[in-house]
Design a protein around this motif. Structure first.
Motif, PDB file in Angstrom:
ATOM      1  N   GLY A 168     -82.825  48.629  -3.313  1.00  0.00           N
ATOM      2  CA  GLY A 168     -83.145  47.258  -3.699  1.00  0.00           C
ATOM      3  C   GLY A 168     -83.184  47.076  -5.208  1.00  0.00           C
ATOM      4  O   GLY A 168     -82.416  46.287  -5.776  1.00  0.00           O
ATOM      5  N   TYR A 218     -79.773  47.905  -6.908  1.00  0.00           N
ATOM      6  CA  TYR A 218     -78.771  46.845  -6.827  1.00  0.00           C
ATOM      7  C   TYR A 218     -79.092  45.700  -7.795  1.00  0.00           C
ATOM      8  O   TYR A 218     -78.199  45.191  -8.489  1.00  0.00           O
ATOM      9  CB  TYR A 218     -78.699  46.312  -5.398  1.00  0.00           C
ATOM     10  N   ASN A 261     -80.020  39.538  -6.387  1.00  0.00           N
ATOM     11  CA  ASN A 261     -80.921  40.099  -5.397  1.00  0.00           C
ATOM     12  C   ASN A 261     -80.124  40.670  -4.227  1.00  0.00           C
ATOM     13  O   ASN A 261     -78.925  40.388  -4.080  1.00  0.00           O
ATOM     14  CB  ASN A 261     -81.944  39.053  -4.925  1.00  0.00           C
ATOM     15  N   LEU A 262     -80.766  41.462  -3.418  1.00  0.00           N
ATOM     16  CA  LEU A 262     -80.087  42.168  -2.336  1.00  0.00           C
ATOM     17  C   LEU A 262     -79.521  41.221  -1.280  1.00  0.00           C
ATOM     18  O   LEU A 262     -78.535  41.553  -0.606  1.00  0.00           O
ATOM     19  CB  LEU A 262     -81.055  43.160  -1.687  1.00  0.00           C
ATOM     20  N   TYR A 313     -75.963  41.239   0.706  1.00  0.00           N
ATOM     21  CA  TYR A 313     -75.672  41.097   2.131  1.00  0.00           C
ATOM     22  C   TYR A 313     -74.620  40.014   2.357  1.00  0.00           C
ATOM     23  O   TYR A 313     -73.711  40.174   3.177  1.00  0.00           O
ATOM     24  CB  TYR A 313     -76.950  40.734   2.899  1.00  0.00           C
ATOM     25  N   ALA A 341     -85.378  44.232  -0.090  1.00  0.00           N
ATOM     26  CA  ALA A 341     -84.981  42.891  -0.542  1.00  0.00           C
ATOM     27  C   ALA A 341     -86.082  42.244  -1.373  1.00  0.00           C
ATOM     28  O   ALA A 341     -85.817  41.592  -2.385  1.00  0.00           O
ATOM     29  CB  ALA A 341     -84.625  42.016   0.656  1.00  0.00           C
ATOM     30  N   SER A 399     -85.953  43.711  -4.840  1.00  0.00           N
ATOM     31  CA  SER A 399     -84.857  43.194  -5.662  1.00  0.00           C
ATOM     32  C   SER A 399     -85.206  41.822  -6.239  1.00  0.00           C
ATOM     33  O   SER A 399     -84.863  41.509  -7.391  1.00  0.00           O
ATOM     34  CB  SER A 399     -83.561  43.124  -4.843  1.00  0.00           C
ATOM     35  N   THR A 447     -77.885  47.885   4.136  1.00  0.00           N
ATOM     36  CA  THR A 447     -78.248  48.116   2.733  1.00  0.00           C
ATOM     37  C   THR A 447     -77.390  49.217   2.128  1.00  0.00           C
ATOM     38  O   THR A 447     -76.947  49.115   0.974  1.00  0.00           O
ATOM     39  CB  THR A 447     -79.744  48.476   2.623  1.00  0.00           C
ATOM     40  N   VAL A 478     -74.715  48.897  -1.340  1.00  0.00           N
ATOM     41  CA  VAL A 478     -74.712  49.676  -2.585  1.00  0.00           C
ATOM     42  C   VAL A 478     -73.521  50.617  -2.695  1.00  0.00           C
ATOM     43  O   VAL A 478     -73.339  51.251  -3.734  1.00  0.00           O
ATOM     44  CB  VAL A 478     -76.023  50.474  -2.750  1.00  0.00           C
TER      45      VAL A 478
END
Length: 426
Positions: A61, A64, A71-72, A76, A208, A211, A382, A386
């Motif tokens: 998190g 990234y 943000n994560l 996604y 998340a 992040s 996840t 990454v």
């Protein structure tokens, strides 16, 4: 002009401690203590193993966010709408229960400290209202500062309690819990094990949250962190959370398992037991101090969770509405949608508490079991983010971290499939 290295690192420190503060709540104060009380030291290796195998996915998190400035949830969205939808389903399926669980434990401690003659649901309503007011009129900086001070106080008091408890030279053979091993192969024992690991040290969807907190920290300080500094910040919080999990399990084993003391089923009853653990080792003088410290920690956990879910919902809506390339989707959160989500989360949690009544441990086990069963899905998407092409190559996890992640994914998947098979066919 770039900041000096130490100044840049200090600017990055914060989100990791917020993560640790959110972790050192129900999973530690309740589940770890309960594991030690019921099984002695038997589950300590599994607790540490779970913390090790979850490490990569939670580290991804902040990694990234620091590498991309996003943000994560945007990550996604970049690998497909399906990934964002999966995260949304898991979040919507657990957030009200998790919010309710952390709040009712806080309510139990508040009732103990202040001698409140009111139902846990009523006290919980007051706590959530206080959180809403603080988050509405406050900001990230205040949340960050409060968490740093409270985590330091809890760490010192917990380490002191464990040291004093172990100083009495406990019967290690009696604390091993080997005689309790057959209980793990019952439906109740296996269910508790899954529930314990589900939140140990924290659910995977917190990657998340982290992040988003990393983004907000960068906005507050005006200093986007490097990947290295973001990972250092994460490790400080994660290692601390892992050590405290082991400490609470030890307290439960030394002070409850050896004496045969049972585990209370109500939030109020458990809160009294928790304070007794400290008072038994530090002395009666510490009872009030520890009760207030434990309440402060649980209130901080509740405050962090109450901030995280509306922030996540706001970011989810932005990612779904605008897509990955629109700058509006990459903002930490929209104030208006954040406030609406805050009201929705609090309302849903209160409904859960009213409907659940006094079923305290059942509510915790349900929330932690859902978290564990969803963990393989969150871990997989996840890891996809990454290692995807849009992630800067220099910031992608190295060979060791990828190997650890795949090991963790196999572990989480195997455990979940085993539990499902157990429930369906045994």
């Amino acid at each position: 002009m770039a900041r000096p290295p130490m100044s840049a690192l200090r600017a990055a420190i914060g989100p990791g401690l917020l993560m640790a503060g959110a972790a050192v709540g129900v999973s530690h104060l309740v589940q770890s203590t309960r594991a030690g009380a019921e099984y002695g030291l038997l589950l300590l290796p599994l607790v540490l193993l779970a913390c090790l195998l979850k490490y990569p996915f939670l580290e991804f998190g902040p990694r990234y966010a620091a590498a991309t400035g996003e943000n994560l949830l945007i990550g996604y969205r970049r690998i497909g709408r399906w990934a964002l939808a999966l995260f949304a389903v898991i979040t919507l399926g657990t957030m009200f229960i998790i919010q309710a669980v952390v709040t009712v434990v806080t309510a139990g401690l508040a009732g103990l400290v202040f001698g409140l003659d009111a139902s846990p649901a009523m006290i919980s309503a007051g706590i959530l209202l206080a959180c809403m007011l603080l988050l509405t009129i406050g900001n990230y900086r205040g949340l960050d500062l409060a968490m740093k001070m409270i985590m330091a106080a809890l760490a010192v008091s917990t380490i002191a309690a464990v040291a004093l408890a172990l100083g009495d030279q406990p019967d290690w053979a009696g604390l091993s819990g080997i005689d309790q091993a057959p209980r793990l192969w019952t439906a109740a024992g296996f269910g508790f094990l899954l529930a314990l690991l589900g939140w140990m040290p924290i659910p995977l969807d917190v990657a998340a949250w982290h992040s988003l907190w990393t983004q907000e920290r960068a906005r507050e300080t005006g200093q986007p962190p490097s990947v290295r500094h973001a990972v250092i910040d994460f490790r400080i919080g994660y290692i601390g959370a892992t050590l405290l999990a082991a400490a609470f399990l030890l307290l439960g084993a030394v002070l409850m398992h050896a004496s045969g003391l049972g585990f209370a089923d109500s939030a109020v009853g458990f809160s009294g037991q928790l304070v007794n653990l400290y008072a038994a080792t530090l002395g009666e003088w510490s009872r009030s101090l520890i009760a207030i410290a434990a309440l402060s920690v649980m209130f901080s956990t509740t405050l962090a969770v109450t901030d995280a879910y509306p922030r996540v919902l706001s970011a989810l809506l932005a990612a779904a509405r605008f897509g990955a390339e629109d700058p509006r989707a990459r903002r930490p959160h929209d104030p208006r949608s954040y406030r609406l989500a805050l009201i929705a989360v609090i309302t849903g949690a209160l409904l859960i508490l009213v409907l659940a009544g006094s079923r305290f441990t059942q509510l915790i086990d349900l929330a932690t079991t859902i978290s564990f069963l969803s963990a393989p899905v969150l871990a997989w998407i996840t890891l996809r983010v990454v290692t995807d092409g849009h992630m800067p190559e220099a910031a992608r996890p190295g060979a060791f971290l990828r190997a650890l992640a795949w090991t963790g994914l196999v572990f989480l998947t195997g455990f979940s499939v085993t539990w499902l098979g157990w429930r369906l066919f045994v």
